[in-house]
Motif scaffolding. Structure first.
Motif, PDB file in Angstrom:
ATOM      1  N   GLY A   1      -0.766   7.905 -17.054  1.00  0.00           N
ATOM      2  CA  GLY A   1      -1.480   7.849 -15.784  1.00  0.00           C
ATOM      3  C   GLY A   1      -2.663   8.803 -15.827  1.00  0.00           C
ATOM      4  O   GLY A   1      -3.508   8.746 -16.723  1.00  0.00           O
TER       5      GLY A   1
ATOM      6  N   GLY B   1      -2.648   0.554 -16.826  1.00  0.00           N
ATOM      7  CA  GLY B   1      -3.000   0.083 -15.494  1.00  0.00           C
ATOM      8  C   GLY B   1      -1.956  -0.928 -15.064  1.00  0.00           C
ATOM      9  O   GLY B   1      -1.010  -1.220 -15.807  1.00  0.00           O
ATOM     10  N   PRO B   2      -2.092  -1.495 -13.869  1.00  0.00           N
ATOM     11  CA  PRO B   2      -1.094  -2.460 -13.399  1.00  0.00           C
ATOM     12  C   PRO B   2      -0.907  -3.645 -14.338  1.00  0.00           C
ATOM     13  O   PRO B   2       0.181  -4.205 -14.425  1.00  0.00           O
ATOM     14  N   ASP B   3      -1.973  -4.034 -15.043  1.00  0.00           N
ATOM     15  CA  ASP B   3      -1.879  -5.204 -15.914  1.00  0.00           C
ATOM     16  C   ASP B   3      -2.474  -4.946 -17.294  1.00  0.00           C
ATOM     17  O   ASP B   3      -3.017  -5.854 -17.930  1.00  0.00           O
TER      18      ASP B   3
ATOM     19  N   TYR C   1       2.293   0.280  -9.584  1.00  0.00           N
ATOM     20  CA  TYR C   1       1.914   1.030 -10.788  1.00  0.00           C
ATOM     21  C   TYR C   1       1.903   2.531 -10.511  1.00  0.00           C
ATOM     22  O   TYR C   1       2.420   3.331 -11.305  1.00  0.00           O
ATOM     23  N   ASP C   2       1.334   2.920  -9.375  1.00  0.00           N
ATOM     24  CA  ASP C   2       1.288   4.343  -9.015  1.00  0.00           C
ATOM     25  C   ASP C   2       2.701   4.902  -8.865  1.00  0.00           C
ATOM     26  O   ASP C   2       2.984   6.027  -9.306  1.00  0.00           O
TER      27      ASP C   2
ATOM     28  N   ASN D   1       1.500  -6.149 -17.457  1.00  0.00           N
ATOM     29  CA  ASN D   1       2.236  -4.999 -16.953  1.00  0.00           C
ATOM     30  C   ASN D   1       3.223  -4.506 -18.008  1.00  0.00           C
ATOM     31  O   ASN D   1       3.815  -5.299 -18.748  1.00  0.00           O
TER      32      ASN D   1
ATOM     33  N   SER E   1       2.269  -6.406 -10.446  1.00  0.00           N
ATOM     34  CA  SER E   1       0.821  -6.594 -10.352  1.00  0.00           C
ATOM     35  C   SER E   1       0.083  -5.610  -9.448  1.00  0.00           C
ATOM     36  O   SER E   1      -1.135  -5.461  -9.584  1.00  0.00           O
ATOM     37  N   SER E   2       0.757  -4.934  -8.538  1.00  0.00           N
ATOM     38  CA  SER E   2       0.033  -4.142  -7.549  1.00  0.00           C
ATOM     39  C   SER E   2      -0.254  -2.723  -8.025  1.00  0.00           C
ATOM     40  O   SER E   2       0.498  -2.149  -8.825  1.00  0.00           O
ATOM     41  N   GLN E   3      -1.327  -2.165  -7.515  1.00  0.00           N
ATOM     42  CA  GLN E   3      -1.672  -0.775  -7.815  1.00  0.00           C
ATOM     43  C   GLN E   3      -0.624   0.172  -7.249  1.00  0.00           C
ATOM     44  O   GLN E   3      -0.289   1.189  -7.867  1.00  0.00           O
TER      45      GLN E   3
ATOM     46  N   HIS F   1       0.786  -1.227   0.000  1.00  0.00           N
ATOM     47  CA  HIS F   1       0.000   0.000   0.000  1.00  0.00           C
ATOM     48  C   HIS F   1       0.819   1.279   0.000  1.00  0.00           C
ATOM     49  O   HIS F   1       0.264   2.361  -0.133  1.00  0.00           O
TER      50      HIS F   1
END
Length: 405
Positions: free
Chosen positions: A64, A320-322, A31-32, A190, A26-28, A2
């Motif tokens: 983004g 996006g992440p994926d 990616y952020d 990704n 894979s995680s948001q 997180h």
């Protein structure tokens, strides 16, 4: 995962010569971090000059949450602006590309010149100063017919890139080519998996029958200094250099970009099913048909192939992440006529096949990584040096940006 600290922990936990930890694919949160601390701070390939041949031609780019307009000005200069009206923030251009004499916000018709200055805003009062409400400027630079943008407050230095691009890409005269075809596909994976897949040909023989008609899958051709461990590569470099046609492997100190010119197999000269030229008009000042391909990558989002008869650009954009968008553009001599100097299907079929094969590969890669059984695996030092180089660059660059922000 997180937080930034979680992302940093994963970056630091990566084993040398191994694939990345699962969360980075894979995680948001990852990616952020990628978007904020890498994509918004590096030079990003946006378009070829051939996509903006005339004043008022524009493309829009999404990074983004950021939407950017890249437009050709009346003075011939390509500029980039935030795609957000200075009135109440509406997007000005909703299309991915188009042509407009002025940039007009559809909400309240605030009207901007192609240099971003505000020309007209209705009923704003006598104390309103249009000069204070021009479009937000984004760094934009055209390098040998390739247009890059950067969202950072201070863009990285690109002087060395411009110098080397003039040597390696200049003979291909990209600014005077035209778009023969452009394809855009979405890969459910990704963005790093898309780039990793490009950075090796370990998978080529078993997955790319069309590409392997002409493209050599010897990793020493693209990964070794001057390709001197390959006789075919060494002979090709000597031939090119003797013709004052730069070919030797060169990579910048940060390893963000690289140029190398490699030969095609046997007597083939292009990416076609018969190995013959796809376009009858040779481009620029390329000295011979069998010039091979100048392979140029620029992280984080492009690889490119410069041939004697065409140029191919590949633009990678995270969704996006994926999810990742891949746009391929085929550029040919500006005077080449479809149906006379080239057949469109023959020009494009190899890479349309190859792109779709790569899409399937990276989507299966993503599905496997999402499994709880995934653990980072070791790279082949004989075949996957390019993948390791990219992943090292990614970890080092993202970490440096995160720590300095």
């Amino acid at each position: 995962m997180h937080s930034n600290s979680d992302v940093l922990s994963l970056l630091l936990s990566r084993k040398p010569w191994h694939s990345l930890p699962q969360g980075l694919y894979s995680s948001q949160a990852a990616y952020d971090a990628d978007m904020r601390d890498l994509w918004h701070r590096e030079w990003i390939f946006a378009a070829s000059a051939a996509e903006l041949p005339a004043a008022g031609n524009y493309v829009t780019v999404t990074l983004g949450d950021a939407s950017i307009i890249v437009v050709r000005g009346a003075d011939g200069v390509a500029r980039a602006f935030h795609n957000s009206c200075r009135h109440r923030g509406s997007r000005i251009c909703s299309a991915t590309k188009g042509t407009s004499a002025k940039l007009v916000c559809p909400y309240h018709q605030w009207t901007y010149d192609l240099d971003g200055s505000l020309l007209w805003a209705r009923e704003m009062g006598d104390d309103f100063n249009p000069k204070e409400h021009g479009l937000g400027v984004v760094h934009c630079r055209e390098v040998q017919g390739l247009i890059y943008i950067c969202l950072a407050a201070v863009a990285p230095d690109s002087g060395d890139l411009a110098d080397q691009a003039a040597r390696y890409l200049g003979p291909h005269d990209v600014a005077n080519l035209k778009v023969a075809y452009q394809s855009t596909i979405v890969e459910e994976a990704n963005w790093k998996l898309v780039m990793e897949n490009n950075r090796e040909c370990y998978h080529c023989a078993s997955n790319h029958p069309s590409l392997c008609v002409t493209f050599p899958d010897d990793p020493n051709l693209v990964g070794a200094d001057d390709a001197t461990t390959s006789n075919m590569g060494r002979e090709h470099i000597e031939k090119c250099e003797a013709a004052n046609f730069p070919a030797r492997y060169v990579i910048d100190p940060t390893e963000t970009w690289r140029f190398v010119r490699i030969p095609f197999l046997r007597d083939t000269v292009s990416y076609t099913m018969d190995g013959k030229a796809a376009v009858s008009k040779r481009i620029g000042t390329v000295p011979f048909d069998d010039a091979g391909s100048c392979l140029y990558f620029h992280y984080p989002n492009s690889w490119n192939h410069f041939l004697s008869d065409q140029v191919l650009t590949f633009r990678v954009m995270p969704l996006g992440p994926d999810r990742t968008e891949v746009t391929t553009t085929w550029l040919v001599h500006k005077d080449a006529v479809e149906g006379v100097d080239y057949d469109l299907n023959r020009l494009t079929e190899v890479w349309i096949h190859t792109n779709d094969e790569d899409r399937q590969i990276v989507e299966e890669n993503q599905r496997g990584i999402n499994s709880p059984g995934y653990k980072p695996g070791p790279y082949s030092k004989a075949q996957e040096g390019g993948v390791n180089q990219f992943v090292d660059w990614y970890c080092r660059t993202l970490q440096n940006h995160m720590v300095s922000s």
